[in-house]
Write an enzyme that holds these catalytic residues in place. Structure first.
Site, PDB file in Angstrom:
ATOM      1  N   GLY A 261     -15.169  -4.559  14.037  1.00  0.00           N
ATOM      2  CA  GLY A 261     -16.177  -5.611  14.269  1.00  0.00           C
ATOM      3  C   GLY A 261     -16.063  -6.210  15.656  1.00  0.00           C
ATOM      4  O   GLY A 261     -16.150  -7.425  15.824  1.00  0.00           O
TER       5      GLY A 261
ATOM      6  N   ASP B 157     -19.007   1.530   8.982  1.00  0.00           N
ATOM      7  CA  ASP B 157     -18.984   0.365   8.089  1.00  0.00           C
ATOM      8  C   ASP B 157     -17.589   0.332   7.465  1.00  0.00           C
ATOM      9  O   ASP B 157     -17.244   1.211   6.661  1.00  0.00           O
ATOM     10  CB  ASP B 157     -20.069   0.542   7.015  1.00  0.00           C
ATOM     11  CG  ASP B 157     -20.035  -0.543   5.958  1.00  0.00           C
ATOM     12  OD1 ASP B 157     -19.062  -1.326   5.909  1.00  0.00           O
ATOM     13  OD2 ASP B 157     -20.985  -0.600   5.159  1.00  0.00           O
TER      14      ASP B 157
ATOM     15  N   ASN C 222     -10.697  -7.230  12.001  1.00  0.00           N
ATOM     16  CA  ASN C 222     -11.454  -8.428  12.392  1.00  0.00           C
ATOM     17  C   ASN C 222     -12.824  -8.514  11.731  1.00  0.00           C
ATOM     18  O   ASN C 222     -13.339  -9.614  11.526  1.00  0.00           O
ATOM     19  CB  ASN C 222     -11.611  -8.417  13.922  1.00  0.00           C
ATOM     20  CG  ASN C 222     -12.639  -9.417  14.397  1.00  0.00           C
ATOM     21  OD1 ASN C 222     -12.356 -10.610  14.521  1.00  0.00           O
ATOM     22  ND2 ASN C 222     -13.867  -8.956  14.648  1.00  0.00           N
TER      23      ASN C 222
ATOM     24  N   TYR D 269     -16.070 -16.249   0.414  1.00  0.00           N
ATOM     25  CA  TYR D 269     -15.338 -16.101   1.685  1.00  0.00           C
ATOM     26  C   TYR D 269     -13.873 -16.528   1.528  1.00  0.00           C
ATOM     27  O   TYR D 269     -12.955 -15.835   1.975  1.00  0.00           O
ATOM     28  CB  TYR D 269     -16.047 -16.940   2.744  1.00  0.00           C
ATOM     29  CG  TYR D 269     -15.526 -16.799   4.147  1.00  0.00           C
ATOM     30  CD1 TYR D 269     -15.858 -15.695   4.926  1.00  0.00           C
ATOM     31  CD2 TYR D 269     -14.720 -17.787   4.715  1.00  0.00           C
ATOM     32  CE1 TYR D 269     -15.400 -15.569   6.224  1.00  0.00           C
ATOM     33  CE2 TYR D 269     -14.254 -17.670   6.011  1.00  0.00           C
ATOM     34  CZ  TYR D 269     -14.602 -16.556   6.768  1.00  0.00           C
ATOM     35  OH  TYR D 269     -14.129 -16.441   8.049  1.00  0.00           O
TER      36      TYR D 269
ATOM     37  N   ALA E  42     -12.117 -16.611  -1.183  1.00  0.00           N
ATOM     38  CA  ALA E  42     -11.429 -15.621  -2.034  1.00  0.00           C
ATOM     39  C   ALA E  42     -11.031 -14.408  -1.201  1.00  0.00           C
ATOM     40  O   ALA E  42      -9.899 -13.908  -1.293  1.00  0.00           O
ATOM     41  CB  ALA E  42     -12.345 -15.189  -3.177  1.00  0.00           C
TER      42      ALA E  42
ATOM     43  N   LYS F 257     -10.542 -14.197   2.041  1.00  0.00           N
ATOM     44  CA  LYS F 257      -9.535 -14.487   3.073  1.00  0.00           C
ATOM     45  C   LYS F 257      -8.176 -14.827   2.456  1.00  0.00           C
ATOM     46  O   LYS F 257      -7.124 -14.529   3.033  1.00  0.00           O
ATOM     47  CB  LYS F 257     -10.024 -15.618   3.984  1.00  0.00           C
ATOM     48  CG  LYS F 257     -11.280 -15.255   4.798  1.00  0.00           C
ATOM     49  CD  LYS F 257     -11.046 -14.049   5.702  1.00  0.00           C
ATOM     50  CE  LYS F 257     -12.220 -13.777   6.616  1.00  0.00           C
ATOM     51  NZ  LYS F 257     -11.988 -12.642   7.514  1.00  0.00           N
TER      52      LYS F 257
END
Ligand code: NAP
Length: 245
Positions: free
Chosen positions: A9, A61, A88, A153, A155, A157
């Protein structure tokens, strides 16, 4: 230097800043993003190449295991080694729990969390053969403390932090360091989407009373990818200007 860093990314935002910083530190750079379109309207490849290191981009992806497999093979063939992996790539699909669509939960878990499994497994195999390597995962303060509107998000991280510790325990004896960084509010296209109300609420909690810059995340990642961090593994370093203490 003869070392290669693969940053997922990395067409823009924090990933691009990390790629630029690692290039300044002498790494050859394998950029990745989900589409050619991601690289339009930015000059990250040119800026890195101007530093005199080798730089190539790989479209994949990272939530798709097969695409990761093909990308890792291509990076290995192009550069010979993969010495640093920075996981990232990430997305947000915010919404309060009772209104959150199931697909927004699943997409965030797939892209933020499963990608770390895919890439760490595949690049980990390369690093095991090399008997050295650095893996740095982009977690978030949301994964440490939770955040309203970010069930998906936080969860993903939180899982990334647990995966960092597990990989560090599995790979440490082979000379591979695995760490995470947990940024707070960093100025990027991801946080541009937030409302003024959300920004001001965040700012009120930050001890340093300012948002972070992508380069301030990149410098900590660069440290974790350097020989100076040789005895640091399984850790999550918060980069939040004192958001939580
Ligand atoms: P960003 O500006 O949105 O950049 C994320 C990059 O990831 C984009 O280039 C995006 O591509 C790419 N990407 C998305 N899905 C992908 C996929 N499936 N495969 C490959 N690449 C993909 O985000 P950022 O703010 O730089 O965030 C970078 C990382 O830091 C993320 O993991 C994020 O969760 C974490 N983080 C950010 C903050 C912050 O305040 N900004 C705070 C804590 C943690 P497209 O441009 O094509 O969508």
């Amino acid at each position: 230097m003869g070392k290669t860093a693969l940053i997922t990314g990395s067409a823009r935002g924090i990933g691009a800043a990390i790629a630029l910083r690692l290039a300044k530190d002498g790494f050859d750079i394998a950029l990745n993003d989900v589409s050619e379109r991601s690289f339009e309207d930015n000059d990250i490849m040119e800026r890195i190449s101007a530093l005199g290191v080798k730089c190539e981009k790989f479209i994949a992806d990272v939530s798709d295991y097969k695409q990761c497999e093909e990308m890792v093979k291509a990076v290995k063939e192009t550069f010979g080694t993969i010495d640093a992996l920075v996981n990232n790539a990430g997305i947000t699909r915010d919404g309060l729990l009772l209104r959150m669509a199931e697909e927004n939960y699943d997409d965030v878990i797939r892209i933020n969390q499963k990608s770390v499994f895919n890439m760490t497994k595949l690049v980990g195999a390369v690093m095991l053969r090399q008997k050295s390597g650095k893996v740095v995962n982009l977690a978030s303060v949301a994964g440490l403390y939770g955040n309203p509107g970010q069930m998906n998000y936080s969860a993903s991280k939180g899982a990334v932090i647990a995966m960092t510790k597990t990989a560090a325990k599995e790979l440490g004896s082979r000379g591979i360091n695995v760490n995470a960084v947990a940024p707070g509010f960093i100025k990027t296209p991801m946080t541009d989407k937030l409302t003024d109300e959300q920004r001001n609420a965040m700012l009120a909690q930050i001890a340093m009373k300012r948002y972070g810059e992508p380069e301030e995340v990149a410098s900590v990642v660069a440290f974790l990818c350097s020989a100076d961090a040789a005895y640091v593994t399984g850790q999550t370093i918060e980069i939040s200007g004192g958001l939580s203490m």
